[in-house]
Design a protein around this motif. Structure first.
Motif, PDB file in Angstrom:
ATOM      1  N   UNK A 198       0.839  -1.196   0.000  1.00  0.00           N
ATOM      2  CA  UNK A 198       0.000   0.000   0.000  1.00  0.00           C
ATOM      3  C   UNK A 198       0.874   1.246   0.000  1.00  0.00           C
ATOM      4  N   UNK A 199       0.339   2.316  -0.614  1.00  0.00           N
ATOM      5  CA  UNK A 199       1.011   3.621  -0.552  1.00  0.00           C
ATOM      6  C   UNK A 199      -0.012   4.651  -0.059  1.00  0.00           C
ATOM      7  N   UNK A 200      -1.012   4.184   0.668  1.00  0.00           N
ATOM      8  CA  UNK A 200      -2.130   5.025   1.103  1.00  0.00           C
ATOM      9  C   UNK A 200      -1.809   5.584   2.498  1.00  0.00           C
ATOM     10  N   UNK A 201      -1.317   6.832   2.520  1.00  0.00           N
ATOM     11  CA  UNK A 201      -0.843   7.417   3.783  1.00  0.00           C
ATOM     12  C   UNK A 201      -1.971   7.595   4.789  1.00  0.00           C
ATOM     13  N   UNK A 202      -3.148   7.988   4.273  1.00  0.00           N
ATOM     14  CA  UNK A 202      -4.264   8.210   5.189  1.00  0.00           C
ATOM     15  C   UNK A 202      -4.664   6.911   5.887  1.00  0.00           C
ATOM     16  N   UNK A 203      -4.757   5.860   5.075  1.00  0.00           N
ATOM     17  CA  UNK A 203      -5.133   4.558   5.654  1.00  0.00           C
ATOM     18  C   UNK A 203      -4.040   4.058   6.599  1.00  0.00           C
ATOM     19  N   UNK A 204      -2.785   4.358   6.268  1.00  0.00           N
ATOM     20  CA  UNK A 204      -1.683   3.937   7.152  1.00  0.00           C
ATOM     21  C   UNK A 204      -1.779   4.656   8.506  1.00  0.00           C
ATOM     22  N   UNK A 205      -2.150   5.932   8.468  1.00  0.00           N
ATOM     23  CA  UNK A 205      -2.299   6.675   9.736  1.00  0.00           C
ATOM     24  C   UNK A 205      -3.421   6.044  10.568  1.00  0.00           C
ATOM     25  N   UNK A 206      -4.493   5.621   9.876  1.00  0.00           N
ATOM     26  CA  UNK A 206      -5.598   4.966  10.595  1.00  0.00           C
ATOM     27  C   UNK A 206      -5.156   3.607  11.149  1.00  0.00           C
ATOM     28  N   UNK A 207      -4.334   2.916  10.354  1.00  0.00           N
ATOM     29  CA  UNK A 207      -3.828   1.617  10.815  1.00  0.00           C
ATOM     30  C   UNK A 207      -2.983   1.793  12.084  1.00  0.00           C
ATOM     31  N   UNK A 208      -2.211   2.883  12.124  1.00  0.00           N
ATOM     32  CA  UNK A 208      -1.356   3.124  13.300  1.00  0.00           C
ATOM     33  C   UNK A 208      -2.219   3.278  14.561  1.00  0.00           C
ATOM     34  N   UNK A 209      -3.370   3.948  14.413  1.00  0.00           N
ATOM     35  CA  UNK A 209      -4.262   4.095  15.578  1.00  0.00           C
ATOM     36  C   UNK A 209      -4.782   2.731  16.025  1.00  0.00           C
ATOM     37  N   UNK A 210      -5.131   1.912  15.038  1.00  0.00           N
ATOM     38  CA  UNK A 210      -5.623   0.568  15.353  1.00  0.00           C
ATOM     39  C   UNK A 210      -4.519  -0.281  15.988  1.00  0.00           C
ATOM     40  N   UNK A 211      -3.282  -0.089  15.501  1.00  0.00           N
ATOM     41  CA  UNK A 211      -2.153  -0.864  16.040  1.00  0.00           C
ATOM     42  C   UNK A 211      -1.952  -0.558  17.518  1.00  0.00           C
ATOM     43  N   UNK A 212      -2.249   0.677  17.909  1.00  0.00           N
ATOM     44  CA  UNK A 212      -2.095   1.041  19.327  1.00  0.00           C
ATOM     45  C   UNK A 212      -3.105   0.263  20.180  1.00  0.00           C
ATOM     46  N   UNK A 213      -4.316   0.087  19.623  1.00  0.00           N
ATOM     47  CA  UNK A 213      -5.356  -0.665  20.350  1.00  0.00           C
ATOM     48  C   UNK A 213      -5.145  -2.173  20.268  1.00  0.00           C
TER      49      UNK A 213
END
Ligand SMILES: Cc1ncc(COP(=O)(O)O)c(C=O)c1O
Length: 410
Positions: free
Chosen positions: A102-117
Motif C-alpha cells: 500500500x502507498x495510502x498514507x491516510x489509511x496507514x495513519x488509521x492503521x497506526x491508531x488501530x495498532x495502538x489498540x
C-alpha cells in the motif's frame, strides 16, 4: 468444472426462473448450495492446511462472512487494499493481511491508531522493499506501535536464469535466501515494523488453467511450464522461507501460498502453513479450465432479452462486464442458460446490449431471461448493488455487494 448435462441445466433454469419470477433483471445472484459444494472441494484439496479467504474474489461483506462460517478450516482474510482491511477490522475480524503493498498514507495513519489498540491483531501489510517500510514508518508516525508486516516472495519461474523469459506474477523482487534474510533483518531492526509472515503466490500456476478446450498444444505447454516451475520452487522456496524465519528471530504466524487453481500443488511445496482461495467459491468461467478442479458455477447475472434484430439473434440489455487482465476472449462473460447460446463475434458483450446467437436464440422472446457467468469472481460485484442468495428453490436473502455498501476499493 463439474459437468452438467442439458437436462440438468434445463431443470436448474426452471428452478431459477421460478425463484426469481417477481424480480426484474438485470440482477446478480449466488447459489448457496453450489457455493457450499465448492467449499467442500476447496477444503478437501487444502486439507490438512487451513484456507485463508481472498476477499477480492468475494467483494461482499455478508457473503465473505458466510464463506468464513462454512468450514472449520476457513480462517482469516487475504484483503486486497488497506481501506478494505480496515473496514473488515472495524467489523471485528482479526486475522487479516493485505496481500498487496500500500502507498495510502491516510489509511496507514488509521492503521497506526488501530495498532495502538490491537498491537497483535491489526491487519498485516505485504512488503518487499525498504521503500515500503519507509512509507509505513513515516505515515504511521513516531512512537506508534510497530505495524505488522509480511514478506512477499517472488515465485516466478526464470528458465535459463531469466535470459529466455520470466514467467509469473511481476510482484516481489525477493527471490533468494540472501535477499530475503537481508530484508527480514531490516524489518526486525526498524522500530516501526514487526515481521509476522511470508507469502509466495504462484499466480502462473494458481491462476492459469491447464486444460483449455480446443487448445491442446497450449494446454500441454502450460502443464510443462507449471511442472518445471513447481520443481524449481520445491528447490528454492524452503531456503528463502528458512532465511526469513531465522532473521525474524521469532516464529512466523503464517507462511501463505496458493490460490484456487493450485491448492494441492501449493500444499506439495511443503513451505506453507496455510493456503488461499477466493475465486473457487463463485467458480467463474476462468476456473473451468483446470484438470484438478471440479467446481460448480455458483455466481451468475441474469439479463432480460429486449429485442430481436433478426430471427437468429436475441439481444439482451447490458452485460458488457469484461474481466481484468490481458484482453482476450477468455475475459468475456458467457451465456450459461438456456444452453445453445453464444456471444456475437462482432459485438461480444456490450455496454448497453449483448446480442446472443445460436440455436436457442431463435426461441427467445422479448422479456425472456438469460443467465450469464462472469469470467472472474469478485469483479461481478462491482456491477450490482446486491446479490440475491438462492438456497434450494427459493431466495434466502438479498445482501449488499461492496458497491452496494458504498465501498469501492479497487
Ligand atoms: C496474493 C494472492 N493470493 C491468492 C490469490 C488467489 O485468489 P483466488 O483463489 O481468488 O484466485 C490471489 C489472486 O490473485 C492473490 O493475488
Amino acid at each position: 468444472m463439474a459437468t452438467r448435462n442439458q437436462a440438468d441445466l434445463a431443470r436448474l433454469q426452471s428452478r431459477y426462473d421460478a425463484a426469481f419470477e417477481g424480480i426484474s433483471p438485470p440482477f446478480a445472484f449466488v447459489d448457496l448450495d453450489s457455493m457450499r459444494s465448492n467449499a467442500d472441494v476447496l477444503a478437501a484439496q487444502a486439507a490438512p492446511l487451513p484456507v485463508r479467504i481472498a476477499s477480492k474474489s468475494i467483494r461482499s461483506t455478508s457473503v465473505l462472512e458466510r464463506v468464513l462460517g462454512l468450514e472449520e478450516s476457513f480462517r482469516g482474510i487475504l484483503s486486497f487494499t488497506l481501506p478494505e482491511a480496515l473496514h473488515l477490522a472495524r467489523r471485528g475480524h482479526e486475522d487479516i493481511f493485505v496481500g498487496y503493498p500500500t502507498a495510502d498514507r491516510r489509511a496507514l495513519a488509521e492503521l497506526a491508531l488501530l495498532a495502538a489498540e490491537r498491537p497483535d491483531t491489526h491487519p498485516a501489510l505485504m512488503v518487499d522493499e525498504p521503500a515500503h517500510l519507509d512509507l509505513i514508518e513515516s505515515a504511521a508516525g513516531r512512537g506508534s506501535a510497530p505495524i505488522r508486516v509480511a514478506i512477499d516472495i517472488d515465485p516466478s519461474w526464470w528458465p535459463a536464469r531469466g535470459r529466455v523469459a520470466r514467467i509469473g506474477p511481476k510482484r516481489s523482487p525477493i527471490r533468494t535466501p540472501e535477499h530475503a534474510r537481508r530484508f527480514a533483518a531490516e524489518i526486525t531492526e526498524r522500530p516501526g515494523t514487526k515481521l509476522v509472515g511470508a507469502m509466495a503466490y504462484e499466480g502462473h500456476i494458481a491462476g492459469v488453467g491447464d486444460d483449455i478446450p480446443g487448445r491442446p498444444m497450449r494446454s500441454a505447454a502450460i502443464r510443462t511450464m507449471q511442472s518445471r516451475s513447481l520443481d524449481e520452487l520445491r528447490e528454492r522456496l524452503p531456503g528463502v522461507v528458512a532465511a526469513i524465519r531465522e532473521a525474524a528471530g521469532t516464529e512466523l504466524e503464517w507462511v501463505n501460498a496458493g490460490g484456487t487453481g493450485s491448492l494441492t500443488r501449493s500444499k506439495g511445496l511443503g513451505i506453507a502453513t496455510e493456503l488461499t482461495s477466493g475465486s473457487g467459491f463463485y467458480a467463474p468461467t476462468l476456473f473451468d479450465t483446470y484438470r484438478s478442479l471440479e467446481l460448480t458455477p455458483a455466481a451468475f447475472f441474469c439479463l432480460p432479452i429486449v429485442r430481436r434484430p433478426h430471427p437468429g439473434v436475441a439481444t439482451a440489455l447490458g452485460g458488457g462486464y469484461i474481466a481484468s487482465g490481458a484482453p482476450g476472449r477468455d475475459r468475456l462473460p458467457q451465456p450459461y442458460m438456456p444452453t445453445g447460446l453464444s456471444l456475437d463475434s462482432d459485438e461480444a458483450a456490450g455496454e448497453v446490449q449483448t446480442p446472443l446467437v445460436g440455436a436457442a436464440a431463435k426461441k427467445l422472446r422479448v422479456g425472456d431471461r438469460v443467465y450469464m457467468r462472469h469470467a472472474k469472481a469478485g469483479e461481478l460485484c462491482e456491477r450490482f448493488d446486491t446479490l440475491y442468495l438462492i438456497e434450494g428453490d427459493s431466495i434466502a436473502d438479498e445482501v449488499p455487494t461492496y458497491r452496494g455498501e458504498g465501498l469501492t476499493f479497487l
